[in-house]
Design a protein around this motif. Structure first.
Motif, mmCIF file in Angstrom:
data_model
loop_
_atom_site.group_PDB
_atom_site.id
_atom_site.type_symbol
_atom_site.label_atom_id
_atom_site.label_comp_id
_atom_site.label_asym_id
_atom_site.label_seq_id
_atom_site.Cartn_x
_atom_site.Cartn_y
_atom_site.Cartn_z
ATOM 1 N N ILE A 126 -13.541 0.514 -11.822
ATOM 2 C CA ILE A 126 -14.209 -0.134 -10.689
ATOM 3 C C ILE A 126 -13.263 -1.137 -10.034
ATOM 4 O O ILE A 126 -13.130 -1.167 -8.799
ATOM 5 C CB ILE A 126 -15.518 -0.817 -11.147
ATOM 6 C CG1 ILE A 126 -16.555 0.227 -11.558
ATOM 7 C CG2 ILE A 126 -16.083 -1.698 -10.028
ATOM 8 C CD1 ILE A 126 -17.831 -0.346 -12.154
ATOM 9 N N ALA A 127 -12.605 -1.933 -10.848
ATOM 10 C CA ALA A 127 -11.666 -2.907 -10.270
ATOM 11 C C ALA A 127 -10.573 -2.194 -9.484
ATOM 12 O O ALA A 127 -10.148 -2.671 -8.416
ATOM 13 C CB ALA A 127 -11.058 -3.764 -11.379
ATOM 14 N N VAL B 273 -0.563 0.500 -0.618
ATOM 15 C CA VAL B 273 0.543 0.939 0.237
ATOM 16 C C VAL B 273 1.824 0.170 -0.107
ATOM 17 O O VAL B 273 2.913 0.745 -0.186
ATOM 18 C CB VAL B 273 0.178 0.766 1.725
ATOM 19 C CG1 VAL B 273 1.394 1.037 2.602
ATOM 20 C CG2 VAL B 273 -0.959 1.711 2.103
ATOM 21 N N ARG C 274 -12.328 -1.146 -15.637
ATOM 22 C CA ARG C 274 -10.979 -1.024 -15.081
ATOM 23 C C ARG C 274 -11.003 -0.118 -13.847
ATOM 24 O O ARG C 274 -10.341 -0.404 -12.838
ATOM 25 C CB ARG C 274 -10.015 -0.430 -16.124
ATOM 26 C CG ARG C 274 -9.850 -1.293 -17.370
ATOM 27 C CD ARG C 274 -8.884 -0.666 -18.352
ATOM 28 N NE ARG C 274 -7.511 -1.009 -18.006
ATOM 29 C CZ ARG C 274 -6.446 -0.579 -18.690
ATOM 30 N NH1 ARG C 274 -6.604 0.236 -19.722
ATOM 31 N NH2 ARG C 274 -5.235 -0.942 -18.339
ATOM 32 N N ALA D 20 -4.422 2.123 -11.135
ATOM 33 C CA ALA D 20 -5.772 1.594 -10.996
ATOM 34 C C ALA D 20 -6.440 2.113 -9.727
ATOM 35 O O ALA D 20 -7.606 2.543 -9.748
ATOM 36 C CB ALA D 20 -5.723 0.070 -10.991
ATOM 37 N N ALA E 240 -10.849 0.733 -7.933
ATOM 38 C CA ALA E 240 -11.410 1.289 -6.696
ATOM 39 C C ALA E 240 -11.556 0.221 -5.621
ATOM 40 O O ALA E 240 -11.592 0.541 -4.433
ATOM 41 C CB ALA E 240 -12.772 1.930 -6.991
ATOM 42 N N LEU E 241 -11.637 -1.038 -6.031
ATOM 43 C CA LEU E 241 -11.834 -2.121 -5.069
ATOM 44 C C LEU E 241 -10.522 -2.697 -4.544
ATOM 45 O O LEU E 241 -10.537 -3.603 -3.709
ATOM 46 C CB LEU E 241 -12.646 -3.256 -5.723
ATOM 47 C CG LEU E 241 -14.032 -2.888 -6.242
ATOM 48 C CD1 LEU E 241 -14.736 -4.111 -6.811
ATOM 49 C CD2 LEU E 241 -14.876 -2.261 -5.137
ATOM 50 N N LEU E 242 -9.384 -2.191 -5.023
ATOM 51 C CA LEU E 242 -8.105 -2.744 -4.557
ATOM 52 C C LEU E 242 -7.942 -2.534 -3.046
ATOM 53 O O LEU E 242 -8.255 -1.462 -2.525
ATOM 54 C CB LEU E 242 -6.937 -2.057 -5.270
ATOM 55 C CG LEU E 242 -6.464 -2.668 -6.584
ATOM 56 C CD1 LEU E 242 -5.406 -1.776 -7.216
ATOM 57 C CD2 LEU E 242 -5.887 -4.067 -6.354
ATOM 58 N N LEU F 67 -0.814 -0.885 -10.496
ATOM 59 C CA LEU F 67 -1.698 -0.898 -9.323
ATOM 60 C C LEU F 67 -1.971 0.511 -8.805
ATOM 61 O O LEU F 67 -3.103 0.849 -8.445
ATOM 62 C CB LEU F 67 -1.068 -1.757 -8.222
ATOM 63 C CG LEU F 67 -0.999 -3.260 -8.528
ATOM 64 C CD1 LEU F 67 -0.009 -3.950 -7.596
ATOM 65 C CD2 LEU F 67 -2.374 -3.899 -8.430
ATOM 66 N N ALA G 88 -3.858 -2.401 1.483
ATOM 67 C CA ALA G 88 -2.540 -3.009 1.680
ATOM 68 C C ALA G 88 -1.774 -3.107 0.357
ATOM 69 O O ALA G 88 -0.544 -2.949 0.320
ATOM 70 C CB ALA G 88 -2.706 -4.401 2.292
ATOM 71 N N THR G 89 -2.500 -3.351 -0.717
ATOM 72 C CA THR G 89 -1.839 -3.472 -2.018
ATOM 73 C C THR G 89 -1.324 -2.117 -2.491
ATOM 74 O O THR G 89 -0.198 -2.007 -2.991
ATOM 75 C CB THR G 89 -2.829 -4.077 -3.043
ATOM 76 O OG1 THR G 89 -3.160 -5.397 -2.614
ATOM 77 C CG2 THR G 89 -2.231 -4.115 -4.432
ATOM 78 N N ALA H 116 2.596 -1.090 -2.970
ATOM 79 C CA ALA H 116 3.080 -0.579 -4.264
ATOM 80 C C ALA H 116 3.864 0.712 -4.053
ATOM 81 O O ALA H 116 4.918 0.932 -4.671
ATOM 82 C CB ALA H 116 1.912 -0.365 -5.209
#
Lengths: 72, 456
Positions: free
Chosen positions: B327-328, B338, B325, B300, B330-332, B297, B335-336, B340
């Motif tokens: 683009i996906a 942080v 990969r 990414a 950059a869209l995370l 994560l 909260a995810t 991680a």
């Protein structure tokens, strides 16, 4: 479930199509996503969500700080 | 100068010794290296550009310095290659993409390139990689696929696949790579050469194109363990403290996550190492799946964010697999990312606890041998999964902790190369080199020779 006045406002359905979520989220960061990219982004987003579920599924104490300035 | 005897092309220190002692000239070594690349790289595609004229000119300078009684350094005249994300002054750094191909040439060498040149080594080629280092296959839509020198129908691994393959093929004795999630250890394992991921933050990254700054580490590949050690010491800016006595090292075997999914051949080879060391205690790290997830994560999100300005302008110029990969990533959600990073801090504490009772841990580097190019999958939990995304099964979780890890090629596996990770506490590279040396002396690890017909 009781109704609240706000509940009549438009909401993103729980089962919003992945592609619509991607396009909307990308718009928030100024990124247009070409239609040819969408299948690959959907697949990668699904993979990342599985990993995100793993990380969010682990309880950490509030005092555990992010490792932004990491020292091994 | 008389016609030189052939020096072991895998041995950087032997090449330097020959040049320093006048048995060969630096120019003759460089000319032979360039000729070998031109003739023999066609079958593996490890090299993307040859810096021919400048490399020969630099070799001439080395010869002149030696003739004048000057000491060019411990790597005098040694040709080396760089993964095409290291700046070499006067050359364009592409990071394996056409997106950067129109960028201006680098004005300075990357810090580690400058240090190697100051030690006498000469950059002669840039080497293939997954675009922007995002992958474990070195299957590049722009520059082609790098094939494994041991079997050209198989992957070399990645993302530093050109760096590993060039050493394995005997084209270069020393190359540079980068490792964010395993990009040195995976190709070193699949190509049967030595590779080192130093402690995070211990070797300067200036002038190396970034991928995920929280995890990126630069390090060397080499055809010999001694060559790897000297290259690392030069890159790190000084020699290690003395190597510890192997008898004093507490070695343990990582089990659990690191004991599942590996091939029977690989398990047997690691059993042999454990038996040689007197039978090792098996220890486990907790929450390894989540550690791998956190590393995935962070990579990414940081990679996607790094590329966001270019993705806005010309996403369609990227390799589609890399682009989607990124683009996906950059869209995370924030909260995810942080979470991680918070998990990383927790995991760090668990790793440090394990090193209170062990000095070196051993674990497989990959689940098995290099996958076929026409069927690029590996088996995980009984299911075929993408090699490009999953070859880092055993390397990614350890990346999260920033540990030094030496990838040692196992000997006597009877087939294609397989690698062993030697893992130490932060800053304890010397323990890794000590153990690797003992295992090499015992004939358990060492560069895996090519089939005889492919040797130079």
């Amino acid at each position: 479930m009781s109704e609240h006045p706000e509940s009549s406002a438009p909401r993103v359905p729980d089962a919003a199509p992945d592609e619509a979520v991607i396009v909307a989220t990308a718009r928030d960061i100024g990124l247009g996503v070409d239609a040819s990219c969408l299948p690959g982004v959907v697949a990668n987003r699904a993979l990342l969500r599985r990993y995100a579920d793993l990380v969010h599924g682990f309880a950490l104490p509030d005092t555990c700080e992010p490792a932004f300035e990491y020292r091994p | 100068m008389t016609a030189p005897a052939m020096t072991d092309p895998f041995d950087a220190l032997a090449i330097a010794a020959d040049i320093r002692e006048g048995r060969r000239s630096a120019v003759s070594v460089m000319s032979a290296t360039i000729a070998a690349i031109e003739v023999r790289d066609t079958s593996i595609n490890s090299v993307t550009r040859i810096f021919g004229p400048r490399a020969v000119a630099e070799a001439e300078r080395i010869d002149r310095r030696l003739a004048a009684g000057d000491d060019p350094g411990p790597l005098a005249g040694v040709p080396f290659g760089v993964k095409d994300l290291f700046d070499v002054a006067g050359e364009v750094t592409t990071a394996g993409s056409v997106v950067l191909r129109e960028s201006p040439p680098a004005t300075h060498d990357a810090a580690v390139v400058a240090r190697l040149r100051a030690a006498g080594a000469i950059p002669v080629a840039s080497l293939n990689m997954d675009e922007f280092a995002y992958g474990f296959a070195t299957d590049n839509a722009h520059y082609g696929i790098t094939r494994n020198p041991h079997d050209t129908a198989r992957l070399a691994g990645g993302s530093s696949g050109g760096s590993a393959a060039a050493v394995a093929a005997g084209l270069l004795p020393l190359t540079l790579g980068s490792d964010t999630n395993g990009s040195i250890r995976v190709p070193a394992s699949l190509c049967g050469v030595w590779g080192l991921k130093p402690t995070f933050g211990s070797v300067p990254r200036e002038g190396a194109y970034p991928f995920a700054a929280s995890l990126d580490v630069v390090g060397p590949f080499a055809g010999t363990l001694d060559g790897l050690r000297v290259a690392y010491e030069v890159m790190a800016g000084g020699p290690m403290a003395g190597l510890p006595a192997v008898a004093d090292l507490r070695v343990a075997r990582l089990g659990g996550w690191f004991g599942a999914n590996m091939s029977d051949t690989l398990a047997g080879a690691i059993d042999a190492v454990a038996a040689h060391l007197g039978g090792l205690e098996t220890v486990e790290l907790p929450e390894v799946a989540r550690a791998r997830a956190a590393s995935f994560l962070i990579t990414a999100a940081e990679g996607g964010t790094l590329h966001l300005p270019r993705l806005r302008r010309h996403a369609l110029r990227y390799d589609p697999a890399t682009r989607d990969r990124l683009i996906a990533g950059a869209l995370l959600p924030a909260a995810t990312l942080v979470q991680a990073h918070r998990f990383r801090n927790w995991f760090r504490a668990q790793v440090h606890a394990l090193f209170r009772s062990a000095d070196v841990l051993i674990a497989p580097a990959t689940v098995g041998e290099a996958p076929p190019i026409d069927q690029p999958t590996i088996m995980v939990d009984g299911q075929p999964v993408s090699a490009r995304a999953n070859l880092g099964l055993y390397t990614q979780p350890l990346s999260l902790a920033g540990l030094p890890i030496l990838s040692a090629p196992l000997v006597g596996t009877g087939g294609l190369p397989l690698g062993l990770q030697l893992i130490a506490a932060p800053g304890r590279e010397a323990a890794l080199f000590a153990l690797a040396g003992a295992l090499a002396q015992a004939g358990l690890v060492g560069r895996v020779p090519l089939p005889a017909s492919k040797e130079r």
